[in-house]
Write an enzyme that holds these catalytic residues in place. Structure first.
Site, short mmCIF file in Angstrom:
data_model
loop_
_atom_site.label_atom_id
_atom_site.label_comp_id
_atom_site.label_asym_id
_atom_site.label_seq_id
_atom_site.Cartn_x
_atom_site.Cartn_y
_atom_site.Cartn_z
N HIS A 115 0.81 -1.22 0.00
CA HIS A 115 0.00 0.00 0.00
C HIS A 115 0.84 1.27 0.00
O HIS A 115 0.35 2.34 -0.32
CB HIS A 115 -1.03 -0.02 1.15
CG HIS A 115 -0.47 0.29 2.50
ND1 HIS A 115 0.19 -0.63 3.27
CD2 HIS A 115 -0.47 1.44 3.23
CE1 HIS A 115 0.56 -0.07 4.42
NE2 HIS A 115 0.17 1.18 4.42
N GLU A 171 7.21 4.93 13.34
CA GLU A 171 5.81 4.85 13.77
C GLU A 171 5.73 5.10 15.26
O GLU A 171 6.62 4.68 16.02
CB GLU A 171 5.24 3.46 13.48
CG GLU A 171 5.08 3.16 12.03
CD GLU A 171 4.32 1.86 11.83
OE1 GLU A 171 3.09 1.93 11.66
OE2 GLU A 171 4.93 0.79 11.85
N LYS A 180 0.39 5.35 -1.97
CA LYS A 180 0.31 6.64 -1.28
C LYS A 180 0.52 7.74 -2.31
O LYS A 180 1.39 7.61 -3.18
CB LYS A 180 1.36 6.72 -0.16
CG LYS A 180 1.01 5.79 1.02
CD LYS A 180 1.97 5.96 2.16
CE LYS A 180 1.73 4.93 3.26
NZ LYS A 180 0.57 5.21 4.12
N HIS A 199 7.68 -2.26 1.92
CA HIS A 199 7.44 -0.84 1.63
C HIS A 199 8.71 -0.05 1.34
O HIS A 199 8.77 0.74 0.41
CB HIS A 199 6.73 -0.17 2.82
CG HIS A 199 5.48 -0.87 3.26
ND1 HIS A 199 4.62 -1.46 2.39
CD2 HIS A 199 4.95 -1.06 4.51
CE1 HIS A 199 3.59 -1.99 3.07
NE2 HIS A 199 3.79 -1.76 4.35
N ASP A 256 8.50 -6.65 8.02
CA ASP A 256 7.23 -5.93 7.95
C ASP A 256 7.33 -4.66 7.09
O ASP A 256 6.44 -4.37 6.31
CB ASP A 256 6.79 -5.57 9.38
CG ASP A 256 5.36 -5.08 9.46
OD1 ASP A 256 4.54 -5.51 8.62
OD2 ASP A 256 5.04 -4.29 10.38
C1 BG6 Z 1 1.78 -2.35 7.39
C2 BG6 Z 1 2.53 -3.00 8.52
O1 BG6 Z 1 2.14 -2.91 6.17
O2 BG6 Z 1 2.08 -0.96 7.38
C3 BG6 Z 1 2.17 -2.35 9.85
O3 BG6 Z 1 2.21 -4.39 8.57
C4 BG6 Z 1 2.39 -0.86 9.78
O4 BG6 Z 1 2.94 -2.91 10.91
C5 BG6 Z 1 1.69 -0.27 8.55
O5 BG6 Z 1 1.88 -0.26 10.97
C6 BG6 Z 1 2.02 1.19 8.37
O6 BG6 Z 1 1.23 1.72 7.35
P1 BG6 Z 1 0.90 3.27 7.28
O7 BG6 Z 1 0.16 3.43 6.01
O8 BG6 Z 1 0.06 3.57 8.50
O9 BG6 Z 1 2.21 3.97 7.32
#
Ligand code: BG6
Length: 496
Positions: free
Chosen positions: A189, A227, A193, A251, A246
């Protein structure tokens, strides 16, 4: 572009964490913006006696206004109603192949109700252990039906895509036996963004930046994804995962590929993926003898108590120094760091400009750099030096800043809305390919193996702090430093 009308979305794991946090709010967003296709239906698969009301409660919570005053919002209510009307929950045990009759029947009934074959989109956020059973059963013709120009069946696959290189390859082989590549949408995902999507446009549409996007002018590339949240009760998922699997394996390597890949001959899905794959194949993980020098693994202090696993060595923080073995990027250190339970939620990519060759100090002793702020305060900032106005002959650091905060929704739309929208219309540009996933495992696996063998000590860091000290030392060894917090402050006033 394929037609998106008359589609039915089947959600496996509708009461799971991802559906609650990302998918259902994204569906609500699409409903609210009138972006759900005509004749859209949803089937939620559950085995917990879930009802429509349970799902609507989740949606109501996710869309609740921040203030308690004036809670009436007819658009919100209409969007929730629209989803409620489209939704049907079925109870089945997805681990048992003989329980899929109810799904096949419900899909066939939806075709009859619509008076035409419905396109089918399956969203799979399921434990890796169930993957072989579920996909093998979904591949059978009562569910996986395709007729060119009449009906498509597509499969949206959530990460983790495997646990390592071998399991990812096994998964790819298994899916390859049952489905065509065009049916598979591997979700990352971060690619969806808005600011990540902008990276290629920004790089290749601006001659000013295109010309200096290389080792001659850039001394370091820094990627941060921090985070504030911890693992929020997801022990079963996270303790086998860790930050490296993860966030980095998926990502952050994807973001790195967007920032460093060559310009595609044509800006379409096929060419973009080809260049991304080529770039990923040239990223070098640290060699075994340099693992301790070039990687940092950390764990936030309350993790073991929180999970009840007193000896867990799971990394909730990862930092590493990678290299890209191409003419354009050779010898430019790429530093990546990510962690949970840190001071701030921020994802950003910074390119530090070199004065001459890579490694040389900036003449002013100040930093000249460009930051792509992925989230929050989405935008782009360039830091540079000017002569400080006045009688003193001094130089000061200033910033040119473009912030997306001025844009209205849905322009700054949530990534999962885009994921769903693109899967419905069959556009795979913002999804990962098999080869990309495998390359990301190739890069990550040596680090994971070295950590598993304890070749790099696990550093503990305080919750809410900046992360382990080792990450600063790593940057120092690479001849740079992580940027100070003030760098990422968007000066545009907050809208809401
Ligand atoms: C997910 C992870 O892919 O992305 C999570 O499994 C993480 O651990 C999340 O919190 C973060 O996504 P975003 O869009 O909130 O930065």
């Amino acid at each position: 572009m394929h037609r998106i009308a008359h589609s039915i979305l089947v959600i496996f794991g509708i009461t799971g964490d991802l559906a609650k946090r990302k998918l259902l709010p994204a569906l609500y967003g699409l409903a609210r913006e009138n972006l759900l296709p005509e004749g859209f239906r949803i089937i939620g698969v559950s085995r917990r006696g879930t009802t429509n009301r349970d799902i609507l409660d989740i949606l109501e919570k996710a869309s609740a206004p921040e203030s308690t005053e004036n809670t009436s919002d007819p658009e919100r209510e209409a969007a929730i109603r629209r989803i409620g009307n489209a939704l049907r929950i079925i109870d089945m045990d997805i681990g048992k192949t003989d329980s899929y009759g109810v799904l096949a029947d419900t899909l066939a009934q939806a075709d009859r109700d619509a008076g035409r074959p419905m396109n089918r989109l399956f969203y799979l956020a399921i434990p890796a252990s169930l993957f072989p059973t579920v996909t093998a059963r979904l591949a059978e013709p009562d569910i996986n039906t395709r007729e060119t120009g009449v009906r498509e069946s597509r499969f949206l696959i959530e990460k983790p895509f495997g646990q390592d290189l071998a399991s990812a390859q096994a998964l790819i082989d298994q899916l390859g036996q049952s489905f065509d590549e065009a049916q598979l949408f591997r979700i990352d995902h971060y690619l969806a963004k808005e600011t990540a999507q902008n990276i290629l446009a920004f790089r290749f549409q601006n001659p000013l930046f295109r010309g200096i996007w290389n080792r001659k002018h850039i001394s370091h590339i820094l990627i941060t994804a921090s985070e504030k949240i911890g693992i929020e009760g997801r022990t079963a998922f996270y303790d086998h995962m860790g930050a490296m699997r993860d966030l980095v394996q998926s990502h952050l390597l994807q973001l790195l590929a967007l920032v460093t890949m060559d310009e595609p001959a044509v800006m379409d899905s096929r060419h973009i993926h080809r260049e991304k794959e080529a770039l990923l194949s040239r990223i070098q993980p640290p060699t075994l003898d340099k693992m301790a020098e070039r990687t940092v693994r950390g764990q936030y202090r309350s993790y073991r108590d929180e999970t009840g696993i007193p000896d867990s060595k799971t990394d909730t923080y990862a930092a590493l120094w990678l290299e890209i073995d191409t003419e354009t990027w050779r010898d430019v250190p790429v530093l990546i760091r990510t962690g949970k339970a840190l001071a701030r939620k921020v994802t950003e990519i910074t390119l530090i400009f070199a004065d001459e060759a890579p490694g040389s100090a900036n003449r002013t002793g100040r930093r000249n750099c460009l930051t792509l702020r992925i989230q929050p305060d989405e935008g782009i900032a360039v830091d540079f030096a000017i002569r400080k106005p006045g009688f003193e002959d001094t130089v000061e650091q200033v910033q040119l800043d473009y912030c997306y905060r001025g844009l209205e929704e849905p322009v700054r739309s949530d990534a999962y809305r885009r994921v769903l929208f693109d899967a419905l219309r069959g556009d795979a540009t913002l999804f990962a390919t098999d080869r990309e996933v495998l390359e990301c495992w190739r890069i990550s696996e040596p680090v994971l193996n070295a950590w598993k063998e304890d070749r790099v000590p696990l550093e503990f860091y305080d919750n809410g702090a900046a992360g382990p000290a080792g990450a600063d030392e790593l940057a120092g060894r690479a001849g740079t430093e992580w940027l100070p917090e003030t760098h990422t402050v968007c000066r545009f006033p907050q809208r809401r």
